[in-house]
Scaffold this motif. Structure first.
Motif, PDB file in Angstrom:
ATOM      1  N   TRP A   1      11.795   8.941   1.115  1.00  0.00           N
ATOM      2  CA  TRP A   1      11.230   9.615   2.288  1.00  0.00           C
ATOM      3  C   TRP A   1      12.290   9.882   3.359  1.00  0.00           C
TER       4      TRP A   1
ATOM      5  N   VAL B   1      10.492   0.460   5.527  1.00  0.00           N
ATOM      6  CA  VAL B   1       9.290  -0.368   5.614  1.00  0.00           C
ATOM      7  C   VAL B   1       9.687  -1.666   6.308  1.00  0.00           C
TER       8      VAL B   1
ATOM      9  N   SER C   1       5.594   7.950  -6.169  1.00  0.00           N
ATOM     10  CA  SER C   1       6.695   7.496  -5.322  1.00  0.00           C
ATOM     11  C   SER C   1       7.999   8.190  -5.682  1.00  0.00           C
TER      12      SER C   1
ATOM     13  N   TYR D   1       6.196   4.961   6.196  1.00  0.00           N
ATOM     14  CA  TYR D   1       5.910   3.877   7.136  1.00  0.00           C
ATOM     15  C   TYR D   1       6.607   4.083   8.482  1.00  0.00           C
TER      16      TYR D   1
ATOM     17  N   PRO E   1       0.835  -1.217   0.000  1.00  0.00           N
ATOM     18  CA  PRO E   1       0.000   0.000   0.000  1.00  0.00           C
ATOM     19  C   PRO E   1       0.864   1.259   0.000  1.00  0.00           C
ATOM     20  N   PHE E   2       0.482   2.214  -0.814  1.00  0.00           N
ATOM     21  CA  PHE E   2       1.231   3.470  -0.891  1.00  0.00           C
ATOM     22  C   PHE E   2       0.795   4.382   0.246  1.00  0.00           C
ATOM     23  N   LYS E   3       1.756   4.846   1.028  1.00  0.00           N
ATOM     24  CA  LYS E   3       1.465   5.750   2.137  1.00  0.00           C
ATOM     25  C   LYS E   3       2.232   7.051   1.933  1.00  0.00           C
ATOM     26  N   PRO E   4       1.545   8.129   1.602  1.00  0.00           N
ATOM     27  CA  PRO E   4       2.230   9.416   1.387  1.00  0.00           C
ATOM     28  C   PRO E   4       3.043   9.876   2.587  1.00  0.00           C
ATOM     29  N   GLU E   5       2.624   9.467   3.782  1.00  0.00           N
ATOM     30  CA  GLU E   5       3.342   9.881   4.985  1.00  0.00           C
ATOM     31  C   GLU E   5       4.507   8.949   5.311  1.00  0.00           C
TER      32      GLU E   5
ATOM     33  N   HIS F   1      13.803   6.698   6.445  1.00  0.00           N
ATOM     34  CA  HIS F   1      12.541   5.982   6.260  1.00  0.00           C
ATOM     35  C   HIS F   1      12.794   4.517   5.922  1.00  0.00           C
TER      36      HIS F   1
ATOM     37  N   TYR G   1       1.030   5.283  -8.935  1.00  0.00           N
ATOM     38  CA  TYR G   1       1.819   4.839  -7.786  1.00  0.00           C
ATOM     39  C   TYR G   1       3.299   5.112  -8.057  1.00  0.00           C
TER      40      TYR G   1
ATOM     41  N   ARG H   1       7.535  -2.427  -4.342  1.00  0.00           N
ATOM     42  CA  ARG H   1       6.096  -2.558  -4.067  1.00  0.00           C
ATOM     43  C   ARG H   1       5.552  -3.957  -4.341  1.00  0.00           C
TER      44      ARG H   1
END
Length: 365
Positions: free
Chosen positions: A134, A90, A264, A77, A71-75, A88, A260, A112
Motif C-alpha cells: 500500500w 500497521v 493482499s 491502516y 483484519p484485512f483493510k482494503p484502504e 503504509h 486474503y 497477518r
C-alpha cells in the motif's frame, strides 16, 4: 511471498529447532510450501508480487484455525510521508517496539498471523517498503539502500525509541543493513530466509570504460529488448489462471492460497505505476544485488541475531543459515520444516520461537 534468485543446497535432514545455540529440540512439521524456480518463473513471480491487476474475490475466507489474524483493510491502516512519498504501515500493541519488514512483492499484510500474537506483549509495527504493498509506487532508481534509508527514518520519526527488526527475504537483508547503520537504535535482528549473498571480499570489481558503440547503440537496444520481454511477461502475469498457478507453486497446500492472501497481493496493482516499478526492480535492483554482500553487513553488526529458517526453501536453504551463523557467532538458529515464508506457513512455531528469543533480547538491550 518473496524470493531470492540464488538457490542454496536442499537439506532434507535438517529438522532441529534451536532456540539458543546451546538448546536443541526436535520437531516434525509438515511443509506447506513447495517452491520451484527458474529464470522465467522468477520473473513471473516478481510480476505477480509487484502488484498486477486481476479480478480478486471480495470475500475474505476464514483464518487458520486457532490463530488470530490481522483484519484485512482494503484502504490500509496508517500512512506516513517519507521524502514526499506515501508509506503504509500497521501499528498494534504496547511495549518494546518490534518492526516487521516484508519480502519482495509482499506487504505488511503478509504478517497477518504474527502481528496479533506479537502485539499481546510488544508494540508491533509492520511497514510496506517503497514500491510495494500500500506504499507509493514511486518512479525512482531502486537500490537496496533506498529501503535501508526508509526503515532508518521510520525508526527515527515514527518509532522514536530502540527496537528489534524482523524481516523476511528482502526485508531480512533490509533489517540487517539498517541495524548495521543504526546500532544505537536497533538492539536485535530476526531473519526469516533472508536475501543477500556472501561475496569474495578479496575480489575487486573493475568497471570498464563504456565505448561510444555501447553507450549509444548497444545499451539503448538492450533496454528496448528488456522492456519488450518484461512487458510480455507482465501482460501474461495479469491472467487470473497464471496468478493462481504462481501462488500454488509457493504454497503447495492450496488452502493457504485464500482470498486474503490473493487480495493482499493483487489490490496494489491498481496503481498505474506498477508496471514501471516492476521493470525498474528487475533491471536495476535485481541485476545488481552483488553490490552489497552479507560479509560486509554482518561484519558491522553488533546486536544479537536470530535465524528462523525454512529448510525446505530452494531459494535460500539451510546452507545459507549455517554460513551466517558460522560467520556471526552471536546467532541463534531455528530450523523449520517450511518453505520461503515460514511466518505465514507455520505461524504458531515462528511466533513461539520469536517470542522466546525476544524476551531474552529485550532483557539484554
Amino acid at each position: 511471498m518473496s524470493c531470492s534468485p540464488s538457490i542454496d543446497l536442499f537439506n532434507p535432514n535438517a529438522n532441529r529447532l534451536v532456540i539458543a545455540p546451546s538448546s536443541t529440540f526436535h520437531l516434525t512439521v509438515r511443509s506447506k510450501c513447495k517452491c520451484v524456480t527458474n529464470r522465467r518463473g522468477f520473473s513471473i513471480k516478481g510480476i505477480v508480487a509487484a502488484g498486477v491487476s486481476v479480478m480478486g474475490s471480495s470475500v475474505i475466507t476464514d483464518p487458520v484455525q486457532g490463530v488470530e489474524r490481522l483484519p484485512f483493510k482494503p484502504e490500509g491502516y496508517n500512512f506516513w510521508t517519507w521524502r514526499g512519498h506515501k508509506i503504509h504501515y500497521v501499528e498494534q500493541g504496547e511495549g518494546f517496539p518490534i518492526v516487521l519488514i516484508h519480502g519482495f512483492g509482499a506487504s505488511a499484510f503478509h504478517w497477518r498471523y504474527n502481528i496479533p500474537k506479537l502485539a499481546k506483549g510488544y508494540k508491533v509495527y509492520a511497514i510496506d517498503l517503497l514500491g510495494f504493498g500500500w506504499s507509493e509506487k514511486a518512479i525512482i532508481e531502486y537500490d537496496a539502500m533506498v529501503w535501508t534509508d526508509q526503515v532508518k527514518d521510520f525508526l527515527k520519526e515514527i518509532v522514536k525509541e530502540r527496537a528489534i527488526l524482523v524481516g523476511n527475504s528482502l526485508g531480512g537483508f533490509t533489517a540487517l543493513t539498517t541495524a548495521a547503520e543504526l546500532p544505537e537504535q536497533v538492539v536485535g535482528v530476526a531473519l526469516l530466509n533472508s536475501a543477500g549473498q556472501f561475496g569474495d571480499v578479496n575480489r575487486e570489481t573493475t568497471k570498464s570504460e563504456e565505448t561510444t558503440l555501447q553507450a549509444y547503440v548497444l545499451k539503448p537496444l538492450k533496454e528496448i529488448f528488456q522492456r519488450i520481454v518484461l512487458g510480455l511477461l507482465f501482460w501474461q502475469a495479469k491472467q487470473p489462471a497464471r496468478i493462481k498457478s504462481v501462488l500454488k507453486s509457493v504454497y503447495i497446500n492450496t488452502s493457504n492460497v485464500d482470498d486474503y492472501l490473493v487480495e493482499s497481493i493483487t489490490m496494489p496493482a491498481a496503481d498505474p505505476n506498477a508496471g514501471e516499478v516492476y521493470y525498474r526492480l528487475m533491471t536495476r535492483f535485481m541485476m545488481n544485488q552483488t553490490k552489497y554482500t552479507l560479509n560486509s553487513v554482518l561484519s558491522k553488526l553488533s546486536c544479537p541475531l536470530l535465524l528462523l529458517w525454512g529448510d525446505l526453501d530452494p531459494w535460500v536453504g539451510p546452507a545459507k543459515a549455517n554460513r551466517i551463523k558460522e560467520f556471526y557467532p552471536n546467532t541463534s538458529l531455528v530450523n523449520l520444516q517450511a518453505g520461503h515464508c515460514p511466518h505465514d506457513e507455520v505461524p504458531e512455531l515462528v511466533n513461539g520461537a520469536l517470542i522466546e528469543w525476544l524476551s531474552n533480547a529485550v532483557k539484554m538491550s
